[in-house]
Design a protein around this motif. Structure first.
Motif, PDB file in Angstrom:
ATOM      1  N   VAL A 131     -58.795 -42.793  11.424  1.00 35.53           N
ATOM      2  CA  VAL A 131     -59.684 -42.520  10.299  1.00 35.53           C
ATOM      3  C   VAL A 131     -58.837 -42.372   9.047  1.00 35.53           C
ATOM      4  CG1 VAL A 131     -61.376 -40.956   9.304  1.00 35.53           C
ATOM      5  CG2 VAL A 131     -61.388 -41.386  11.750  1.00 35.53           C
ATOM      6  N   THR A 132     -59.175 -43.107   8.023  1.00 34.62           N
ATOM      7  CA  THR A 132     -58.460 -43.021   6.756  1.00 34.62           C
ATOM      8  C   THR A 132     -59.113 -41.960   5.888  1.00 34.62           C
ATOM      9  OG1 THR A 132     -57.881 -45.365   6.891  1.00 34.62           O
ATOM     10  CG2 THR A 132     -57.668 -44.310   4.751  1.00 34.62           C
ATOM     11  N   PHE A 133     -58.415 -40.844   5.675  1.00 29.59           N
ATOM     12  CA  PHE A 133     -58.943 -39.782   4.834  1.00 29.59           C
ATOM     13  C   PHE A 133     -58.903 -40.164   3.356  1.00 29.59           C
ATOM     14  CE2 PHE A 133     -57.209 -37.047   8.419  1.00 29.59           C
ATOM     15  CZ  PHE A 133     -58.440 -36.991   9.048  1.00 29.59           C
ATOM     16  N   GLY A 134     -57.916 -40.916   2.982  1.00 26.81           N
ATOM     17  CA  GLY A 134     -57.763 -41.314   1.589  1.00 26.81           C
ATOM     18  C   GLY A 134     -56.501 -42.133   1.426  1.00 26.81           C
ATOM     19  N   ALA A 135     -56.255 -42.560   0.232  1.00 27.37           N
ATOM     20  CA  ALA A 135     -55.064 -43.353  -0.066  1.00 27.37           C
ATOM     21  C   ALA A 135     -54.704 -43.152  -1.538  1.00 27.37           C
ATOM     22  CB  ALA A 135     -55.291 -44.835   0.233  1.00 27.37           C
ATOM     23  N   ALA A 136     -53.480 -43.484  -1.864  1.00 28.85           N
ATOM     24  CA  ALA A 136     -52.999 -43.315  -3.233  1.00 28.85           C
ATOM     25  C   ALA A 136     -52.076 -44.460  -3.595  1.00 28.85           C
ATOM     26  CB  ALA A 136     -52.272 -41.978  -3.392  1.00 28.85           C
ATOM     27  N   LEU A 137     -52.068 -44.792  -4.866  1.00 29.44           N
ATOM     28  CA  LEU A 137     -51.122 -45.749  -5.443  1.00 29.44           C
ATOM     29  C   LEU A 137     -50.167 -44.976  -6.337  1.00 29.44           C
ATOM     30  CD1 LEU A 137     -53.540 -48.693  -6.312  1.00 29.44           C
ATOM     31  CD2 LEU A 137     -51.810 -48.668  -4.521  1.00 29.44           C
ATOM     32  N   LEU A 138     -48.917 -44.920  -5.924  1.00 34.80           N
ATOM     33  CA  LEU A 138     -47.920 -44.121  -6.638  1.00 34.80           C
ATOM     34  C   LEU A 138     -46.963 -45.024  -7.397  1.00 34.80           C
ATOM     35  CD1 LEU A 138     -47.055 -41.510  -3.864  1.00 34.80           C
ATOM     36  CD2 LEU A 138     -48.814 -41.377  -5.641  1.00 34.80           C
ATOM     37  N   ALA A 139     -46.567 -44.558  -8.572  1.00 32.20           N
ATOM     38  CA  ALA A 139     -45.627 -45.329  -9.391  1.00 32.20           C
ATOM     39  C   ALA A 139     -44.197 -45.173  -8.912  1.00 32.20           C
ATOM     40  CB  ALA A 139     -45.735 -44.905 -10.852  1.00 32.20           C
ATOM     41  N   SER A 140     -43.907 -44.126  -8.132  1.00 35.58           N
ATOM     42  CA  SER A 140     -42.546 -43.899  -7.631  1.00 35.58           C
ATOM     43  C   SER A 140     -42.634 -43.177  -6.300  1.00 35.58           C
ATOM     44  CB  SER A 140     -41.721 -43.074  -8.628  1.00 35.58           C
ATOM     45  OG  SER A 140     -42.319 -41.803  -8.832  1.00 35.58           O
ATOM     46  N   THR A 181     -61.629 -53.264  -4.685  1.00 38.75           N
ATOM     47  CA  THR A 181     -62.874 -53.797  -4.123  1.00 38.75           C
ATOM     48  C   THR A 181     -62.729 -54.034  -2.627  1.00 38.75           C
ATOM     49  OG1 THR A 181     -63.393 -54.861  -6.235  1.00 38.75           O
ATOM     50  CG2 THR A 181     -64.558 -55.658  -4.282  1.00 38.75           C
ATOM     51  N   HIS A 182     -61.636 -54.694  -2.214  1.00 41.28           N
ATOM     52  CA  HIS A 182     -61.410 -54.953  -0.790  1.00 41.28           C
ATOM     53  C   HIS A 182     -61.179 -53.648  -0.021  1.00 41.28           C
ATOM     54  CE1 HIS A 182     -61.495 -59.213  -1.350  1.00 41.28           C
ATOM     55  NE2 HIS A 182     -60.443 -59.221  -2.141  1.00 41.28           N
ATOM     56  N   TYR A 183     -60.488 -52.710  -0.630  1.00 46.38           N
ATOM     57  CA  TYR A 183     -60.210 -51.446   0.042  1.00 46.38           C
ATOM     58  C   TYR A 183     -61.499 -50.668   0.304  1.00 46.38           C
ATOM     59  CZ  TYR A 183     -58.593 -46.660   0.727  1.00 46.38           C
ATOM     60  OH  TYR A 183     -58.395 -45.408   1.225  1.00 46.38           O
ATOM     61  N   VAL A 190     -46.645 -48.158  -5.079  1.00 41.36           N
ATOM     62  CA  VAL A 190     -46.504 -47.880  -3.659  1.00 41.36           C
ATOM     63  C   VAL A 190     -47.855 -47.435  -3.120  1.00 41.36           C
ATOM     64  CG1 VAL A 190     -45.292 -46.530  -1.910  1.00 41.36           C
ATOM     65  CG2 VAL A 190     -44.122 -47.200  -4.017  1.00 41.36           C
ATOM     66  N   PHE A 191     -48.289 -48.079  -2.044  1.00 42.60           N
ATOM     67  CA  PHE A 191     -49.566 -47.737  -1.418  1.00 42.60           C
ATOM     68  C   PHE A 191     -49.311 -46.725  -0.308  1.00 42.60           C
ATOM     69  CE2 PHE A 191     -52.806 -48.733   1.879  1.00 42.60           C
ATOM     70  CZ  PHE A 191     -53.906 -48.263   1.178  1.00 42.60           C
ATOM     71  N   VAL A 192     -49.928 -45.553  -0.388  1.00 46.54           N
ATOM     72  CA  VAL A 192     -49.708 -44.462   0.562  1.00 46.54           C
ATOM     73  C   VAL A 192     -51.047 -44.107   1.205  1.00 46.54           C
ATOM     74  CG1 VAL A 192     -48.826 -42.136   0.909  1.00 46.54           C
ATOM     75  CG2 VAL A 192     -47.839 -43.593  -0.868  1.00 46.54           C
ATOM     76  N   PRO A 193     -51.313 -44.548   2.439  1.00 39.87           N
ATOM     77  CA  PRO A 193     -52.550 -44.151   3.128  1.00 39.87           C
ATOM     78  C   PRO A 193     -52.367 -42.831   3.862  1.00 39.87           C
ATOM     79  CG  PRO A 193     -51.397 -45.794   4.422  1.00 39.87           C
ATOM     80  CD  PRO A 193     -50.558 -45.566   3.184  1.00 39.87           C
ATOM     81  N   LEU A 194     -53.425 -42.041   3.915  1.00 41.73           N
ATOM     82  CA  LEU A 194     -53.451 -40.779   4.644  1.00 41.73           C
ATOM     83  C   LEU A 194     -54.427 -40.949   5.809  1.00 41.73           C
ATOM     84  CD1 LEU A 194     -53.636 -38.435   1.549  1.00 41.73           C
ATOM     85  CD2 LEU A 194     -51.617 -38.984   2.881  1.00 41.73           C
ATOM     86  N   VAL A 241     -52.932 -32.484  -4.135  1.00 46.62           N
ATOM     87  CA  VAL A 241     -54.275 -33.011  -4.421  1.00 46.62           C
ATOM     88  C   VAL A 241     -55.058 -33.197  -3.122  1.00 46.62           C
ATOM     89  CG1 VAL A 241     -55.548 -34.992  -5.343  1.00 46.62           C
ATOM     90  CG2 VAL A 241     -53.574 -34.094  -6.579  1.00 46.62           C
ATOM     91  N   PHE A 242     -54.392 -33.730  -2.106  1.00 48.17           N
ATOM     92  CA  PHE A 242     -55.038 -33.905  -0.801  1.00 48.17           C
ATOM     93  C   PHE A 242     -55.468 -32.568  -0.221  1.00 48.17           C
ATOM     94  CE2 PHE A 242     -54.490 -33.924   3.837  1.00 48.17           C
ATOM     95  CZ  PHE A 242     -55.462 -34.861   4.197  1.00 48.17           C
ATOM     96  N   LEU A 243     -54.614 -31.552  -0.311  1.00 48.22           N
ATOM     97  CA  LEU A 243     -54.936 -30.222   0.202  1.00 48.22           C
ATOM     98  C   LEU A 243     -56.105 -29.607  -0.565  1.00 48.22           C
ATOM     99  CD1 LEU A 243     -54.150 -28.002   2.188  1.00 48.22           C
ATOM    100  CD2 LEU A 243     -52.536 -27.142   0.483  1.00 48.22           C
ATOM    101  N   LYS A 244     -56.172 -29.866  -1.853  1.00 47.67           N
ATOM    102  CA  LYS A 244     -57.276 -29.340  -2.666  1.00 47.67           C
ATOM    103  C   LYS A 244     -58.600 -29.982  -2.275  1.00 47.67           C
ATOM    104  CE  LYS A 244     -58.733 -28.773  -7.474  1.00 47.67           C
ATOM    105  NZ  LYS A 244     -58.377 -29.041  -8.903  1.00 47.67           N
ATOM    106  N   VAL A 245     -58.568 -31.264  -1.955  1.00 44.13           N
ATOM    107  CA  VAL A 245     -59.796 -31.975  -1.589  1.00 44.13           C
ATOM    108  C   VAL A 245     -60.248 -31.610  -0.179  1.00 44.13           C
ATOM    109  CG1 VAL A 245     -60.794 -34.252  -1.182  1.00 44.13           C
ATOM    110  CG2 VAL A 245     -59.318 -33.874  -3.165  1.00 44.13           C
ATOM    111  N   VAL A 246     -59.311 -31.602   0.776  1.00 41.79           N
ATOM    112  CA  VAL A 246     -59.665 -31.353   2.170  1.00 41.79           C
ATOM    113  C   VAL A 246     -59.943 -29.876   2.415  1.00 41.79           C
ATOM    114  CG1 VAL A 246     -58.852 -31.530   4.555  1.00 41.79           C
ATOM    115  CG2 VAL A 246     -58.361 -33.348   2.929  1.00 41.79           C
ATOM    116  N   GLY A 247     -59.148 -29.007   1.827  1.00 40.41           N
ATOM    117  CA  GLY A 247     -59.384 -27.573   1.958  1.00 40.41           C
ATOM    118  C   GLY A 247     -58.585 -26.877   3.026  1.00 40.41           C
TER     119      GLY A 247
END
Length: 512
Positions: free
Chosen positions: A140-149, A308-310, A126-130, A161-167
């Motif tokens: 603005v795309t802050f980040g994205a994740a590929l989730l197995a579920s 690569t495309h992303y 599952v592709f999850v963009p933030l 993880v997002f909160l840890k990175v952004v602060g």
């Protein structure tokens, strides 16, 4: 040997060739007089010979030249397999086992032509963009994740993880109606406003109530007119909603009942005082994000291709942001309001897109500054403004400072009347007053986009043919010649007039 299809035959011969040490290619096919395939050849890839190719050259003295030949693996003849179609099955007609070249060793078999292919691994992820909005109102795309579920625990891990990175936690989070995501947001982003995306909610409308009802009636236009507007109060919205539902007999629709129960989390009438940056009310944001990510998301792409495309697409966002900063910094807009100093300060503070919104508001509130005031016994001063002729109460303690949209600041002000919406201010400028329960909307089926009627220009010959056809119609009247009173020509092209002009010229010439 007999095979049920050509694919089975080809697969068997490829496996046989791999074990022996050579590769296979598809050869000649033959059909009968009805066009039905009945003979098929499979050859060794080294059978046949290369022919020297001739190409054109720019040398005028040598029109053709021989291309230098590369090393060739062709050996003219080799192993082959021929099958014939008999009684619906493919039967081996000819089989040549002997080869006139050396066979490939086992450690070199991966270099064979039939073995040169990329193995693609398909991931069910599952592709999850933030995504957020910058100070130019751009996505603005802050980040994205590929989730197995798509479980709550997985989303909780992602948000942490997002909160840890952004602060820091976002002030507003807008998502679709995913219950797992809703639970994760309540766990990680405590005391933050969670709203539902209106585009995702209304996108399901046709599916939930029926395509026929939406296309054959004005139900969709009516319900969208109630939901998308920002001029209705919550009480007015609930009344209008119930009226539309009752008119189309949708009281028993479970989805409409459930989504209306969540109305405070997605309808703008309940979030009029919250700064949402257009997240809940702009369909173009969701559509642009879907288009943006669909360009890099493909179910058939490998994980390496996707990344690569992303990354290539994400690298374009800083350039767009810097370009908008440059235009906001070096391009100065034209000041339009009567408060030039105030509007000039807004130019220096805000970006280009934010200033345009602020400028429109400043123009709309020019005449809303206090027209008169009255002292009150309780120590307050009552101000009257032009918008609704309703008072504002302001304490006399401290210095009076009236500021709008960050340019003005209000100290100890008690607002009696509700704030006017942007639509009301624009209506004040245009001279069209106040809220109308039957607002003018775009007609159904009207399209303002496109390139006109798409009708090509006709040539002079086509125009003449059309005129001739119109003249031949019953009742059509031709133009009358003013010289001979005839039809089908003009006075300038009349034969009698031409003869008369020629005789006049000849007589003048003879007299001279």
């Amino acid at each position: 040997m007999v095979f049920s299809s050509l694919d089975d035959c080809y697969s068997m011969y490829v496996k046989y060739a791999k074990e022996c040490g050579f590769s296979v290619r598809k050869g000649t096919t033959k059909t009968n007089f009805k066009g039905v395939l009945h003979t098929k050849y499979y050859l060794c890839t080294r059978s046949g010979l290369y022919k020297d190719k001739k190409v054109d050259t720019l040398d005028p003295n040598q029109k053709e030249r021989v291309v230098r030949s590369n090393f060739s693996k062709r050996t003219d003849y080799g192993a082959l397999l021929c099958v014939l179609l008999e009684a619906g099955s493919w039967k081996v007609y000819k089989f040549v086992e002997e080869q006139n070249h050396e066979l490939v060793e086992r450690h070199d078999k991966h270099f064979l032509p039939t073995e040169r292919h990329l193995t693609q691994l398909l991931y069910s992820m599952v592709f999850v963009p933030l995504t957020g909005i910058d100070n130019h109102h751009c996505n603005v795309t802050f980040g994205a994740a590929l989730l197995a579920s798509e479980t709550a625990d997985t989303y909780i891990w992602l948000l942490r993880v997002f909160l840890k990175v952004v602060g820091s936690q976002p002030k507003v989070v807008v998502t679709d109606q995913d219950p797992a995501m809703k639970k994760a947001i309540s766990v990680v982003f405590v005391d933050r406003r969670h709203r539902l995306c209106m585009w995702h909610v209304m996108h399901k409308l046709s599916l939930k109530v029926g395509v026929r009802l939406c296309n054959s009636t004005n139900f969709k236009e009516r319900i969208c007119g109630v939901v998308w507007t920002d001029i209705l109060t919550p009480e007015e919205l609930e009344s209008e909603w119930e009226a539309v539902i009752a008119e189309f007999n949708l009281e028993d629709n479970d989805w409409l009942s459930d989504i209306f129960a969540l109305r405070e989390s997605w309808i703008p009438a309940y979030n009029r005082m919250e700064q949402m940056s257009g997240l809940m009310r702009t369909t173009s944001r969701s559509e642009s994000e879907n288009h943006f990510f669909c360009q890099v998301c493909n179910s058939k792409a490998t994980l390496v291709d996707f990344m690569t495309h992303y990354e290539t697409s994400i690298e374009a966002q800083p350039h767009t942001h810097l370009k908008n900063d440059h235009e906001s910094r070096y391009k100065k807009p034209k000041l339009k309001s009567s408060y030039k100093l105030l509007e000039g300060q807004a130019v220096d503070i805000y970006t280009k897109s934010i200033f345009c919104d602020t400028q429109a508001e400043l123009i709309g509130v020019v005449d809303c500054i206090n027209q008169r005031y009255e002292d009150q016994p309780d120590g307050f001063v009552k101000y009257y403004v032009n918008d609704f002729q309703q008072p504002y109460k302001h304490s006399m303690h401290g210095v009076i400072e009236i500021l709008f949209f960050g340019v003005f600041q209000v100290q100890d002000m008690q607002i009696v009347a509700p704030p006017a919406s942007s639509r009301d201010r624009f209506a004040e400028i245009a001279g069209q007053y106040k809220y109308d329960k039957n607002p003018i909307r775009v007609p159904v089926g009207y399209k303002s986009k496109g390139s006109g009627s798409r009708k090509r220009l006709e040539s002079k010959q086509e125009i003449a043919i059309d005129k001739q056809k119109s003249k031949s119609k019953p009742g059509a009247k031709e133009r009358e010649c003013q010289n001979c009173k005839g039809y089908g020509h003009y006075a300038s092209t009349c034969k009698h007039a031409v003869i008369k002009r020629r005789s006049t010229r000849s007589s003048r010439a003879s007299e001279e």
